[in-house]
Design a protein around this motif. Structure first.
Motif, PDB file in Angstrom:
ATOM      1  N   LYS A 157       0.813  -1.215   0.000  1.00  0.00           N
ATOM      2  CA  LYS A 157       0.000   0.000   0.000  1.00  0.00           C
ATOM      3  C   LYS A 157       0.848   1.267   0.000  1.00  0.00           C
ATOM      4  O   LYS A 157       0.312   2.361  -0.013  1.00  0.00           O
ATOM      5  N   LEU A 158       2.176   1.115   0.028  1.00  0.00           N
ATOM      6  CA  LEU A 158       3.070   2.264   0.139  1.00  0.00           C
ATOM      7  C   LEU A 158       3.652   2.659  -1.210  1.00  0.00           C
ATOM      8  O   LEU A 158       3.854   1.815  -2.083  1.00  0.00           O
ATOM      9  N   ARG A 159       3.935   3.950  -1.341  1.00  0.00           N
ATOM     10  CA  ARG A 159       4.571   4.457  -2.554  1.00  0.00           C
ATOM     11  C   ARG A 159       6.012   3.976  -2.632  1.00  0.00           C
ATOM     12  O   ARG A 159       6.651   3.717  -1.624  1.00  0.00           O
ATOM     13  N   SER A 160       6.518   3.913  -3.818  1.00  0.00           N
ATOM     14  CA  SER A 160       7.923   3.592  -4.032  1.00  0.00           C
ATOM     15  C   SER A 160       8.786   4.648  -3.351  1.00  0.00           C
ATOM     16  O   SER A 160       8.432   5.821  -3.323  1.00  0.00           O
ATOM     17  N   GLY A 161       9.909   4.231  -2.771  1.00  0.00           N
ATOM     18  CA  GLY A 161      10.791   5.178  -2.097  1.00  0.00           C
ATOM     19  C   GLY A 161      10.603   5.235  -0.599  1.00  0.00           C
ATOM     20  O   GLY A 161      11.357   5.898   0.104  1.00  0.00           O
ATOM     21  N   ILE A 162       9.598   4.530  -0.095  1.00  0.00           N
ATOM     22  CA  ILE A 162       9.345   4.464   1.341  1.00  0.00           C
ATOM     23  C   ILE A 162       9.833   3.102   1.834  1.00  0.00           C
ATOM     24  O   ILE A 162       9.500   2.072   1.258  1.00  0.00           O
ATOM     25  N   THR A 163      10.638   3.115   2.879  1.00  0.00           N
ATOM     26  CA  THR A 163      11.174   1.872   3.428  1.00  0.00           C
ATOM     27  C   THR A 163      10.161   1.255   4.385  1.00  0.00           C
ATOM     28  O   THR A 163       9.688   1.924   5.297  1.00  0.00           O
ATOM     29  N   TYR A 164       9.841   0.011   4.163  1.00  0.00           N
ATOM     30  CA  TYR A 164       8.885  -0.707   5.003  1.00  0.00           C
ATOM     31  C   TYR A 164       9.619  -1.713   5.885  1.00  0.00           C
ATOM     32  O   TYR A 164      10.482  -2.452   5.416  1.00  0.00           O
ATOM     33  N   VAL A 165       9.260  -1.733   7.174  1.00  0.00           N
ATOM     34  CA  VAL A 165       9.801  -2.707   8.118  1.00  0.00           C
ATOM     35  C   VAL A 165       8.629  -3.324   8.876  1.00  0.00           C
ATOM     36  O   VAL A 165       7.822  -2.593   9.467  1.00  0.00           O
ATOM     37  N   SER A 166       8.524  -4.650   8.845  1.00  0.00           N
ATOM     38  CA  SER A 166       7.413  -5.298   9.535  1.00  0.00           C
ATOM     39  C   SER A 166       7.676  -5.372  11.038  1.00  0.00           C
ATOM     40  O   SER A 166       8.820  -5.393  11.479  1.00  0.00           O
ATOM     41  N   LYS A 167       6.595  -5.364  11.803  1.00  0.00           N
ATOM     42  CA  LYS A 167       6.663  -5.536  13.249  1.00  0.00           C
ATOM     43  C   LYS A 167       6.517  -7.020  13.551  1.00  0.00           C
ATOM     44  O   LYS A 167       5.790  -7.701  12.843  1.00  0.00           O
ATOM     45  N   PRO A 168       7.149  -7.517  14.559  1.00  0.00           N
ATOM     46  CA  PRO A 168       8.054  -6.796  15.458  1.00  0.00           C
ATOM     47  C   PRO A 168       9.388  -6.565  14.764  1.00  0.00           C
ATOM     48  O   PRO A 168       9.866  -7.418  14.021  1.00  0.00           O
ATOM     49  N   TRP A 169       9.972  -5.408  15.003  1.00  0.00           N
ATOM     50  CA  TRP A 169      11.255  -5.086  14.390  1.00  0.00           C
ATOM     51  C   TRP A 169      12.372  -5.213  15.415  1.00  0.00           C
ATOM     52  O   TRP A 169      12.143  -5.208  16.605  1.00  0.00           O
ATOM     53  N   SER A 170      13.570  -5.322  14.903  1.00  0.00           N
ATOM     54  CA  SER A 170      14.764  -5.471  15.731  1.00  0.00           C
ATOM     55  C   SER A 170      15.416  -4.101  15.927  1.00  0.00           C
ATOM     56  O   SER A 170      15.590  -3.356  14.964  1.00  0.00           O
ATOM     57  N   VAL A 171      15.792  -3.791  17.155  1.00  0.00           N
ATOM     58  CA  VAL A 171      16.468  -2.523  17.449  1.00  0.00           C
ATOM     59  C   VAL A 171      17.762  -2.426  16.640  1.00  0.00           C
ATOM     60  O   VAL A 171      18.069  -1.380  16.070  1.00  0.00           O
ATOM     61  N   GLU A 172      18.507  -3.514  16.568  1.00  0.00           N
ATOM     62  CA  GLU A 172      19.769  -3.505  15.838  1.00  0.00           C
ATOM     63  C   GLU A 172      19.556  -3.222  14.362  1.00  0.00           C
ATOM     64  O   GLU A 172      20.276  -2.422  13.759  1.00  0.00           O
ATOM     65  N   VAL A 173      18.578  -3.877  13.767  1.00  0.00           N
ATOM     66  CA  VAL A 173      18.290  -3.676  12.347  1.00  0.00           C
ATOM     67  C   VAL A 173      17.838  -2.242  12.094  1.00  0.00           C
ATOM     68  O   VAL A 173      18.304  -1.585  11.155  1.00  0.00           O
ATOM     69  N   LEU A 174      16.943  -1.730  12.938  1.00  0.00           N
ATOM     70  CA  LEU A 174      16.459  -0.360  12.758  1.00  0.00           C
ATOM     71  C   LEU A 174      17.568   0.657  12.954  1.00  0.00           C
ATOM     72  O   LEU A 174      17.636   1.658  12.236  1.00  0.00           O
ATOM     73  N   ALA A 175      18.454   0.426  13.904  1.00  0.00           N
ATOM     74  CA  ALA A 175      19.572   1.358  14.126  1.00  0.00           C
ATOM     75  C   ALA A 175      20.443   1.449  12.880  1.00  0.00           C
ATOM     76  O   ALA A 175      20.781   2.552  12.417  1.00  0.00           O
ATOM     77  N   LYS A 176      20.783   0.306  12.322  1.00  0.00           N
ATOM     78  CA  LYS A 176      21.611   0.299  11.116  1.00  0.00           C
ATOM     79  C   LYS A 176      20.881   0.930   9.938  1.00  0.00           C
ATOM     80  O   LYS A 176      21.477   1.670   9.147  1.00  0.00           O
ATOM     81  N   LEU A 177      19.594   0.662   9.812  1.00  0.00           N
ATOM     82  CA  LEU A 177      18.798   1.243   8.738  1.00  0.00           C
ATOM     83  C   LEU A 177      18.731   2.767   8.866  1.00  0.00           C
ATOM     84  O   LEU A 177      18.936   3.491   7.894  1.00  0.00           O
ATOM     85  N   ILE A 178      18.474   3.254  10.063  1.00  0.00           N
ATOM     86  CA  ILE A 178      18.394   4.704  10.288  1.00  0.00           C
ATOM     87  C   ILE A 178      19.733   5.360   9.953  1.00  0.00           C
ATOM     88  O   ILE A 178      19.782   6.404   9.285  1.00  0.00           O
ATOM     89  N   LEU A 179      20.820   4.768  10.389  1.00  0.00           N
ATOM     90  CA  LEU A 179      22.140   5.333  10.088  1.00  0.00           C
ATOM     91  C   LEU A 179      22.425   5.324   8.591  1.00  0.00           C
ATOM     92  O   LEU A 179      22.987   6.278   8.054  1.00  0.00           O
ATOM     93  N   ARG A 180      22.002   4.280   7.919  1.00  0.00           N
ATOM     94  CA  ARG A 180      22.213   4.218   6.455  1.00  0.00           C
ATOM     95  C   ARG A 180      21.373   5.270   5.745  1.00  0.00           C
ATOM     96  O   ARG A 180      21.854   5.959   4.846  1.00  0.00           O
ATOM     97  N   LEU A 181      20.122   5.425   6.157  1.00  0.00           N
ATOM     98  CA  LEU A 181      19.230   6.380   5.496  1.00  0.00           C
ATOM     99  C   LEU A 181      19.610   7.842   5.762  1.00  0.00           C
ATOM    100  O   LEU A 181      19.263   8.714   4.975  1.00  0.00           O
ATOM    101  N   THR A 182      20.297   8.093   6.867  1.00  0.00           N
ATOM    102  CA  THR A 182      20.651   9.474   7.224  1.00  0.00           C
ATOM    103  C   THR A 182      22.147   9.743   7.042  1.00  0.00           C
ATOM    104  O   THR A 182      22.679  10.693   7.608  1.00  0.00           O
ATOM    105  N   ALA A 183      22.814   8.922   6.253  1.00  0.00           N
ATOM    106  CA  ALA A 183      24.273   9.005   6.104  1.00  0.00           C
ATOM    107  C   ALA A 183      24.750  10.287   5.432  1.00  0.00           C
ATOM    108  O   ALA A 183      25.896  10.661   5.589  1.00  0.00           O
ATOM    109  N   SER A 184      23.923  10.959   4.691  1.00  0.00           N
ATOM    110  CA  SER A 184      24.403  12.137   3.958  1.00  0.00           C
ATOM    111  C   SER A 184      24.605  13.341   4.833  1.00  0.00           C
ATOM    112  O   SER A 184      24.127  13.504   5.883  1.00  0.00           O
TER     113      SER A 184
END
Length: 131
Positions: A104-131
């Motif tokens: 149901k989401l537009r292209s370009g939006i990252t989807y993560v299913s629940k329950p999510w892992s803190v470690e995975v989300l931390a790495k994802l957030i750092l990757r997405l905000t790397a610039s």
């Protein structure tokens, strides 16, 4: 048990991360995670309030992290689409425990299913905000 996240020092970021979640327990974990990564959390219990805040443009938002289903007139999915149009290039994470939400989401939006892992989300957030 020691995780990779605990063994590898993470680079800290700065700026604000908008968090939209109506479950207080999940929101507490989200706030702690983004704070530990060096961000300032902007906390909202529903997408309506988050959208109003975003329209006011009072803060530079580095990332939007929202639950897909939120109470109110607009959903977290709607908020993600509106934010994407308003702030091109804004990294957006949408989470949900409901099967089929990703479609149901537009292209370009990252989807993560629940329950999510803190470690995975931390790495994802750092990757997405790397610039």
């Amino acid at each position: 048990m020691i995780t990779d996240l605990e063994l590898t020092p993470l680079p800290l970021r700065s700026g604000s991360v908008m968090l939209v979640e109506d479950d207080p327990a999940q929101l507490d974990v989200m706030v702690e995670l983004v704070t530990d990564l060096g961000f300032r959390p902007l906390v909202f219990a529903n997408a309506d309030d988050a959208w109003r805040f975003m329209q006011e443009g009072r803060d530079v938002i580095r990332l939007l992290w929202t639950d897909f289903r939120t109470p109110g007139e607009i959903t977290g999915g709607d908020l993600a689409a509106k934010a994407m149009s308003m702030i091109p290039g804004l990294p957006i994470i949408v989470t949900s425990g409901v099967f089929g939400t990703a479609y149901k989401l537009r292209s370009g939006i990252t989807y993560v299913s629940k329950p999510w892992s803190v470690e995975v989300l931390a790495k994802l957030i750092l990757r997405l905000t790397a610039s």
